[in-house]
Write a protein that holds these residues in place. Structure first.
Motif, PDB file in Angstrom:
ATOM      1  N   GLY A   1       1.926 110.572  61.663  1.00  0.00           N
ATOM      2  CA  GLY A   1       1.833 110.288  63.073  1.00  0.00           C
ATOM      3  C   GLY A   1       0.605 110.624  63.723  1.00  0.00           C
ATOM      4  N   SER A   2      -0.439 110.479  62.644  1.00  0.00           N
ATOM      5  CA  SER A   2      -1.731 110.640  62.983  1.00  0.00           C
ATOM      6  C   SER A   2      -2.172 109.476  63.723  1.00  0.00           C
ATOM      7  CB  SER A   2      -2.726 110.853  61.776  1.00  0.00           C
ATOM      8  OG  SER A   2      -2.479 110.198  60.654  1.00  0.00           O
ATOM      9  N   GLN A   3      -2.036 108.148  63.053  1.00  0.00           N
ATOM     10  CA  GLN A   3      -2.468 106.881  63.723  1.00  0.00           C
ATOM     11  C   GLN A   3      -1.189 106.017  64.141  1.00  0.00           C
ATOM     12  OE1 GLN A   3      -5.338 104.371  61.421  1.00  0.00           O
ATOM     13  NE2 GLN A   3      -3.661 102.741  61.710  1.00  0.00           N
ATOM     14  N   ARG A   4      -1.011 106.097  65.548  1.00  0.00           N
ATOM     15  CA  ARG A   4      -0.092 105.310  66.145  1.00  0.00           C
ATOM     16  C   ARG A   4       0.205 103.808  65.861  1.00  0.00           C
ATOM     17  NH1 ARG A   4      -0.545 109.299  71.288  1.00  0.00           N
ATOM     18  NH2 ARG A   4       0.887 110.932  70.434  1.00  0.00           N
ATOM     19  N   TRP A   5      -1.072 103.286  65.981  1.00  0.00           N
ATOM     20  CA  TRP A   5      -1.173 101.680  65.796  1.00  0.00           C
ATOM     21  C   TRP A   5      -2.639 101.266  65.495  1.00  0.00           C
ATOM     22  CZ3 TRP A   5      -4.895 100.241  69.178  1.00  0.00           C
ATOM     23  CH2 TRP A   5      -4.903 100.789  70.398  1.00  0.00           C
ATOM     24  N   SER A   6      -2.521 100.073  64.971  1.00  0.00           N
ATOM     25  CA  SER A   6      -3.981  99.366  64.785  1.00  0.00           C
ATOM     26  C   SER A   6      -3.842  98.221  65.431  1.00  0.00           C
ATOM     27  CB  SER A   6      -4.241  99.177  63.275  1.00  0.00           C
ATOM     28  OG  SER A   6      -3.118  98.696  62.699  1.00  0.00           O
TER      29      SER A   6
ATOM     30  N   GLY B   1     -10.900  96.782  63.032  1.00  0.00           N
ATOM     31  CA  GLY B   1     -10.222  96.858  64.315  1.00  0.00           C
ATOM     32  C   GLY B   1     -10.334  97.783  65.150  1.00  0.00           C
ATOM     33  N   ILE B   2      -9.065  97.985  66.084  1.00  0.00           N
ATOM     34  CA  ILE B   2      -9.019  99.099  67.100  1.00  0.00           C
ATOM     35  C   ILE B   2      -7.969  99.755  66.763  1.00  0.00           C
ATOM     36  CG2 ILE B   2      -8.725  99.555  69.293  1.00  0.00           C
ATOM     37  CD1 ILE B   2      -9.846  96.762  70.229  1.00  0.00           C
ATOM     38  N   TYR B   3      -8.207 101.217  66.749  1.00  0.00           N
ATOM     39  CA  TYR B   3      -6.801 102.160  66.368  1.00  0.00           C
ATOM     40  C   TYR B   3      -6.448 102.932  67.632  1.00  0.00           C
ATOM     41  CZ  TYR B   3      -8.968 100.605  62.028  1.00  0.00           C
ATOM     42  OH  TYR B   3      -9.608  99.860  60.991  1.00  0.00           O
ATOM     43  N   GLY B   4      -5.233 103.282  67.518  1.00  0.00           N
ATOM     44  CA  GLY B   4      -4.635 104.084  68.329  1.00  0.00           C
ATOM     45  C   GLY B   4      -4.301 105.512  67.727  1.00  0.00           C
ATOM     46  N   LEU B   5      -5.006 106.699  68.001  1.00  0.00           N
ATOM     47  CA  LEU B   5      -4.898 107.615  67.105  1.00  0.00           C
ATOM     48  C   LEU B   5      -4.206 108.866  67.972  1.00  0.00           C
ATOM     49  CD1 LEU B   5      -8.336 108.091  65.733  1.00  0.00           C
ATOM     50  CD2 LEU B   5      -6.508 106.839  64.756  1.00  0.00           C
ATOM     51  N   ASN B   6      -3.257 109.872  67.466  1.00  0.00           N
ATOM     52  CA  ASN B   6      -2.709 110.770  68.086  1.00  0.00           C
ATOM     53  C   ASN B   6      -3.621 111.968  68.289  1.00  0.00           C
ATOM     54  OD1 ASN B   6      -0.911 112.692  69.136  1.00  0.00           O
ATOM     55  ND2 ASN B   6       0.741 112.739  67.275  1.00  0.00           N
TER      56      ASN B   6
END
Lengths: 285, 404
Positions: free
Chosen positions: B154-159, B134-139
């Motif tokens: 807190g390294s990955q905010r969302w998937s 999928g798509i990931y939102g990283l810090n």
């Protein structure tokens, strides 16, 4: 109601039960009121729920609170996750009686926030943990009619907070396990089920016993020989929790009120019901 | 109705008031500079052209090589934000631009290049990445490192969608690079015919559009591009589409004759669309062709780089072209094997040949300026900075500069 109050579990209590030895004791029990001896644990749980309508109140309030928290989470600009999977069949069991919210927020979402926003986000979680702990404590207290000490409440709160925290570790420490084979899955499920059964009474044991280790030991011993009914109860609670919360709008309220209350009452009833010392006493007669 | 940010600002102010930094890792310098390269092909328009950047024009040598992170295996181009270079491959690696020293790194299922997006109220941007999961939102700040575990809280905010499990692939870059614009991440949804717009701060889906309503999942997407409020995307076999950036409504969709619509870099002149055999300039307004060139090629991958005057691309067979942007006429051509994803700056165009060899051409004449053959493959497309090129080369991240 019991004529006697039992401040701690060291008291020898006798239960109106027949599921262990087939006999019917006539002595009273904290969860029986003389005229209402029950032939099964389930009967005792249902009796408590029917006879004490106020037991439903704490987790109803929690459900309303969770609904409000869900709304805030969904409308603020911080990441959230659904509390359950999209699977049609899921068992959402937690050791502590809780309400199930529609959303949850992992620890990852709290890092690198400005102080004001962080305070808001943390406050939401603290309010939820505090409310759930209070609701569980009140429900079990009113079920048992025992005055738990405030210190035990804080131990209970700490235990609940720990499990709440572990469930929200996020991507850093992934506790998800996807077995590669059916056999591995069955073994993992068996181990998890065994642990869940043995720890089932742990939350209420915290309120009765002094110390975490003593509470763990009490839960472990009292759940022995009751694996099947406890496993059944865990599955029912887990299935109901995951299913009911999917109802639109009122899912969190219904899930908390029904599952949270049932879980807490079951803990209080079964802790006394499965008192090993009473079993032995009754069996000798 | 108050916006989410206003609601949060109000509540947050009541509770705590101040806006000082708090729970965080060591927040790295993530301020922008003229040499930032915030996503693959440089900008949301996918031009691959940063007029402010300068690269080497003569023989090169490594300025530094980072190869000490044992789990790192990458093939996607890095990005640059301030003094930090970010690279993906079995995880996220953040290095100092100056000397390649590691700022932080952690494992994760990230295989694509990254795209930097503002993530207010967070103090650090979100880096969007994709994989087969999928798509990931990283810090971009890396989060709070857990010592000894190559992990960080807190390294990955969302998937994001499809929210599936990561599936390893023999393809070095199995998914399309995401792009970001104005706090929103855009990219195809793996395993579907959909493209999606995701809020960079929280990972919620702003809109999702289906390019092909067939039940069979058939769309193979190129990297999306954005220009003046419109998102353009090409997909196999024949489609080129334009969507309103705000709500994902379809502005136009064209069925092209040539198979393999591969990319859509866009400028004021129009949308450059490369395909199996050639290249076309479409009107950004309605998708009508402005000019078309049949290069008799056979490209199944790759993209084009675009400056104010020229288009640079490979035909996928044996020739690299510089075409006039206005007319499509050939300015120069030179031998070149297979597809590539070129980038341009300051008089040089850089392209990786056969995923193994970096070649630099003079923008005006096509004269080869230098060639760099690394010891390993694959070699990612480069990004251009202040006199240097930065590339990912399997388990290495390399900075190249002119030989002294």
């Amino acid at each position: 109601m019991s004529d006697e109050q039992h401040p701690n579990s060291s008291d020898k209590r006798e239960h109106g039960r027949s599921d262990i030895d087939g006999s019917q004791s006539t002595t009273s029990h904290p969860l029986s009121d003389g005229d209402h001896n029950h032939s099964s644990a389930l009967g005792a749980i249902l009796f408590e729920l029917r006879s004490k309508p106020r037991l439903w109140a704490p987790f109803f309030v929690v459900g309303c609170l969770l609904t409000a928290v869900d709304y805030l989470r969904e409308h603020d600009p911080l990441p959230i996750q659904p509390s359950g999977s999209e699977s049609a069949l899921q068992v959402s069991y937690t050791i502590f009686p809780t309400g199930t919210s529609e959303t949850m927020r992992s620890l990852d979402a709290f890092v690198d926030l400005p102080l004001g926003v962080l305070a808001y986000a943390v406050s939401l979680e603290l309010v939820v943990v505090g409310a759930v702990a209070t609701a569980g404590w009140l429900t079990m207290k009113h079920t048992s009619d025992i005055s738990f000490r405030l210190r035990q409440f804080f131990v209970y709160l700490a235990g609940l907070s720990l499990f709440y925290f572990l469930a929200r570790l996020g991507s850093a420490v992934n506790l998800d396990y996807a077995p590669r084979t059916l056999l591995a899955g069955i073994i993992a499920l068996a181990i998890l089920s065994f642990i869940a059964v043995r720890l089932f009474l742990f939350p209420v044991a915290i309120l009765h016993e002094k110390g975490i280790v003593t509470a763990l030991r009490a839960s472990w011993h009292r759940s022995k020989s009751h694996g099947a009914p406890l496993f059944g109860l865990i599955v029912i609670l887990g299935l109901a929790s995951g299913r009911i919360v999917q109802f639109p709008v009122v899912g969190a309220v219904l899930s908390s009120t029904i599952v949270g209350t049932l879980h807490a009452v079951a803990l209080a009833v079964l802790y006394d019901w499965y008192d090993e010392s009473t079993v032995n006493t009754t069996a000798k007669r | 109705m108050p916006s989410r940010r206003h609601l949060l600002a109000g509540v947050g102010t009541v509770i705590a008031g101040s806006g000082a930094a708090t729970v965080s890792g060591a927040i790295p310098e993530t301020t922008s500079s003229a040499f930032d390269w915030p996503m693959s092909q440089y900008d949301p328009a996918g031009t691959g052209y940063n007029p402010d950047a300068t690269g080497p024009t003569t023989e090169v040598e490594p300025a530094w090589v980072h190869e000490s992170t044992d789990w790192f295996r990458g093939a996607s181009p890095p990005i640059r934000l301030g003094d930090t270079l970010y690279a993906t491959g079995n995880g996220l690696l953040a290095l100092s631009v100056d000397d390649g020293s590691r700022n932080f790194g952690y494992r994760g299922p990230y295989t694509s290049s990254l795209a930097v997006a503002d993530a207010s109220p967070y103090q650090t941007p979100t880096l969007a990445a994709t994989s087969t999961g999928g798509i990931y939102g990283l810090n971009a700040g890396g989060g709070i490192e857990i010592p000894g575990f190559d992990r960080a809280i807190g390294s990955q905010r969302w998937s994001g969608p499809p929210n599936a499990d990561y599936r390893p692939s023999i393809d070095h870059t199995p998914t399309v690079n995401p792009i970001a614009d104005d706090g929103v991440v855009y990219g195809p949804v793996v395993g579907t015919n959909d493209i999606v717009a995701i809020e960079a701060n929280e990972g919620s889906v702003r809109w999702r559009a289906t390019v092909n309503d067939d039940e069979i999942i058939s769309a193979s997407f190129g990297r999306p591009t954005i220009h003046e409020g419109v998102l353009f995307i090409a997909n196999w076999p024949y489609q080129v589409s334009a969507y309103d950036l705000t709500d994902g409504s379809t502005l136009w969709q064209r069925e092209r004759d040539d198979q393999m619509q591969l990319c859509t870099p866009v400028t004021d002149a129009g949308v450059i669309v490369t395909s199996r055999n050639g290249v076309t300039l479409l009107s950004a307004r309605n998708g009508e062709p402005i000019w078309e060139r049949d290069l008799d090629g056979n490209a199944t991958d790759g993209t084009a780089a675009v400056t104010d005057t020229s288009v640079f691309l490979s035909d996928g067979l044996e020739t690299f072209y510089a075409l006039d942007l206005e007319t499509g006429e050939t300015r120069w051509s030179t031998p070149f094997d297979q597809e590539t994803k070129p980038v341009v700056a300051d008089g040089s165009v850089y392209a990786v040949e056969q995923n193994a060899s970096l070649v630099a051409f003079d923008v005006e004449t096509g004269t080869e300026q230098f060639r760099y053959d690394p010891p390993e493959v694959p070699l990612s497309p480069p990004i251009i900075g202040d006199g240097r090129l930065y590339l990912v080369n399997r388990n290495r991240v390399v900075a190249l500069e002119e030989s002294t």
